[in-house]
Scaffold this motif. Structure first.
Motif, PDB file in Angstrom:
ATOM      1  N   GLN A 251      20.452  35.729  18.811  1.00 35.51           N
ATOM      2  CA  GLN A 251      21.294  35.975  17.811  1.00 35.51           C
ATOM      3  C   GLN A 251      22.087  34.596  17.285  1.00 35.51           C
ATOM      4  OE1 GLN A 251      23.781  39.258  19.476  1.00 35.51           O
ATOM      5  NE2 GLN A 251      22.328  40.645  18.432  1.00 35.51           N
ATOM      6  N   ARG A 252      22.298  33.867  18.367  1.00 34.58           N
ATOM      7  CA  ARG A 252      23.036  32.644  17.815  1.00 34.58           C
ATOM      8  C   ARG A 252      22.133  31.528  17.088  1.00 34.58           C
ATOM      9  NH1 ARG A 252      25.473  32.936  23.035  1.00 34.58           N
ATOM     10  NH2 ARG A 252      23.820  31.447  23.820  1.00 34.58           N
ATOM     11  N   ALA A 253      20.959  31.495  17.844  1.00 31.93           N
ATOM     12  CA  ALA A 253      19.755  30.751  17.203  1.00 31.93           C
ATOM     13  C   ALA A 253      19.374  31.238  15.883  1.00 31.93           C
ATOM     14  CB  ALA A 253      18.562  30.523  18.001  1.00 31.93           C
ATOM     15  N   PHE A 254      19.341  32.526  15.660  1.00 31.14           N
ATOM     16  CA  PHE A 254      18.994  32.940  14.283  1.00 31.14           C
ATOM     17  C   PHE A 254      20.058  32.866  13.215  1.00 31.14           C
ATOM     18  CE2 PHE A 254      18.084  36.676  11.317  1.00 31.14           C
ATOM     19  CZ  PHE A 254      16.772  36.484  10.961  1.00 31.14           C
ATOM     20  N   ALA A 255      21.374  32.972  13.713  1.00 29.29           N
ATOM     21  CA  ALA A 255      22.378  33.031  12.810  1.00 29.29           C
ATOM     22  C   ALA A 255      22.312  31.311  12.145  1.00 29.29           C
ATOM     23  CB  ALA A 255      23.809  33.074  13.355  1.00 29.29           C
TER      24      ALA A 255
ATOM     25  N   LEU B  72      15.444  26.299  18.383  1.00 25.41           N
ATOM     26  CA  LEU B  72      16.798  26.652  18.315  1.00 25.41           C
ATOM     27  C   LEU B  72      16.991  27.428  19.690  1.00 25.41           C
ATOM     28  CD1 LEU B  72      17.646  27.180  14.793  1.00 25.41           C
ATOM     29  CD2 LEU B  72      18.339  25.377  15.984  1.00 25.41           C
ATOM     30  N   CYS B  73      16.246  28.234  19.885  1.00 24.34           N
ATOM     31  CA  CYS B  73      16.422  29.126  21.101  1.00 24.34           C
ATOM     32  C   CYS B  73      16.392  28.284  22.460  1.00 24.34           C
ATOM     33  CB  CYS B  73      15.359  30.303  21.277  1.00 24.34           C
ATOM     34  SG  CYS B  73      15.821  31.531  20.250  1.00 24.34           S
ATOM     35  N   LEU B  74      15.347  27.238  22.548  1.00 25.12           N
ATOM     36  CA  LEU B  74      15.268  26.494  23.774  1.00 25.12           C
ATOM     37  C   LEU B  74      16.525  25.625  23.591  1.00 25.12           C
ATOM     38  CD1 LEU B  74      11.510  25.241  23.274  1.00 25.12           C
ATOM     39  CD2 LEU B  74      12.619  26.784  25.201  1.00 25.12           C
ATOM     40  N   ILE B  75      16.814  24.979  22.525  1.00 28.02           N
ATOM     41  CA  ILE B  75      17.935  24.078  22.684  1.00 28.02           C
ATOM     42  C   ILE B  75      19.247  24.885  23.026  1.00 28.02           C
ATOM     43  CG2 ILE B  75      19.627  22.957  21.217  1.00 28.02           C
ATOM     44  CD1 ILE B  75      17.305  22.236  19.373  1.00 28.02           C
ATOM     45  N   GLU B  76      19.500  26.152  22.557  1.00 28.93           N
ATOM     46  CA  GLU B  76      20.569  27.486  22.969  1.00 28.93           C
ATOM     47  C   GLU B  76      20.578  27.380  24.576  1.00 28.93           C
ATOM     48  OE1 GLU B  76      23.378  28.645  21.655  1.00 28.93           O
ATOM     49  OE2 GLU B  76      23.223  27.709  19.683  1.00 28.93           O
TER      50      GLU B  76
ATOM     51  N   ASP C 186      19.901  43.696  33.252  1.00 30.95           N
ATOM     52  CA  ASP C 186      20.612  43.790  31.885  1.00 30.95           C
ATOM     53  C   ASP C 186      21.495  42.512  31.390  1.00 30.95           C
ATOM     54  OD1 ASP C 186      19.662  46.469  32.297  1.00 30.95           O
ATOM     55  OD2 ASP C 186      21.559  47.364  33.058  1.00 30.95           O
ATOM     56  N   ALA C 187      21.994  41.829  32.221  1.00 33.19           N
ATOM     57  CA  ALA C 187      23.007  40.815  32.028  1.00 33.19           C
ATOM     58  C   ALA C 187      22.076  39.577  31.320  1.00 33.19           C
ATOM     59  CB  ALA C 187      23.692  40.268  33.200  1.00 33.19           C
TER      60      ALA C 187
ATOM     61  N   LEU D  61      19.469  38.195  24.337  1.00 36.03           N
ATOM     62  CA  LEU D  61      19.906  38.771  23.248  1.00 36.03           C
ATOM     63  C   LEU D  61      20.752  37.786  22.497  1.00 36.03           C
ATOM     64  CD1 LEU D  61      19.219  40.701  21.009  1.00 36.03           C
ATOM     65  CD2 LEU D  61      20.962  42.391  21.951  1.00 36.03           C
ATOM     66  N   GLN D  62      21.788  37.581  23.065  1.00 33.70           N
ATOM     67  CA  GLN D  62      22.773  36.706  22.529  1.00 33.70           C
ATOM     68  C   GLN D  62      22.475  35.134  21.940  1.00 33.70           C
ATOM     69  OE1 GLN D  62      26.423  36.879  25.182  1.00 33.70           O
ATOM     70  NE2 GLN D  62      26.817  38.976  24.467  1.00 33.70           N
ATOM     71  N   LEU D  63      21.613  34.599  22.904  1.00 28.85           N
ATOM     72  CA  LEU D  63      21.017  33.447  22.561  1.00 28.85           C
ATOM     73  C   LEU D  63      20.127  33.481  21.380  1.00 28.85           C
ATOM     74  CD1 LEU D  63      19.469  30.970  25.003  1.00 28.85           C
ATOM     75  CD2 LEU D  63      17.925  31.949  23.440  1.00 28.85           C
TER      76      LEU D  63
END
Length: 183
Positions: free
Chosen positions: A124-128, A176-180, A113-114, A120-122
């Motif tokens: 969302q940050r990349a998408f934003a 961006l997801c990879l960078i995050e 879950d974590a 998901l947070q990663l």
């Protein structure tokens, strides 16, 4: 010859005088799409059927508030997506266990879950961090299921332009997801 009305024409014409007929026609047009959206999100046929039923009740209750800022199908899809997301989020929060089953077998895997929450947070940050235009294109294509052809029509662009922008936006999001993830 039977005249076929658009969704919006049907709502304007029949909702005030024949709401049941309006609801039935819209239900017949979209029940399959809404069910498939629910099934895709829940991976459970019973939940998908229940959610589909609830979504149409919710949509019909709000139908008089439909203001035609988008097409009816987009509006309904947004209700379906939000409803499924909310229900899945609630279900995740309130997981229940059968008293007859072994307690340890039903313990949730908090590490998984974590990880999912972190991913998901990663995302969302990349998408934003994408531009509003890139976010909109990706949402229309992947959340709302609108075809590239329809998006091209909406924005008066060439189909090849829309396809390339979607491809580039998707690739940018992956980078961006990879960078995050590294940071």
């Amino acid at each position: 010859m039977k005249l076929i009305l658009t969704d919006e024409e049907m709502i304007r014409h029949y909702l005030p005088s024949q709401p049941d007929q309006c609801f039935e026609a819209l239900y017949e047009r979209y029940v399959g799409k809404v069910y498939r959206r629910c099934l895709h999100m829940t991976k459970d046929t019973e939940k998908a059927q229940d959610f589909t039923h609830d979504i149409f009740i919710k949509a019909f209750d709000k139908l008089n508030a439909f203001q035609e800022r988008s097409s009816f199908s987009t509006w309904l899809h947004s209700i379906a997506y939000n409803y499924c997301s909310d229900q899945l989020r609630l279900a995740k929060r309130f997981t229940t266990m059968s008293l007859n089953e072994n307690f340890e077998q039903n313990l949730p895997d908090f590490r998984e879950d974590a990880r999912q929450e972190e991913t998901l947070q990663l995302f969302q940050r990349a998408f934003a961090s994408l531009s509003l235009q890139e976010q909109t294109l990706l949402r229309l294509k992947y959340e709302e299921g609108i075809s590239a052809e329809k998006i091209a029509q909406i924005y008066s662009l060439k189909l090849s332009t829309v396809k390339m922008r979607i491809k580039r936006s998707r690739e940018k999001l992956q980078r961006l997801c990879l960078i995050e993830q590294v940071n």
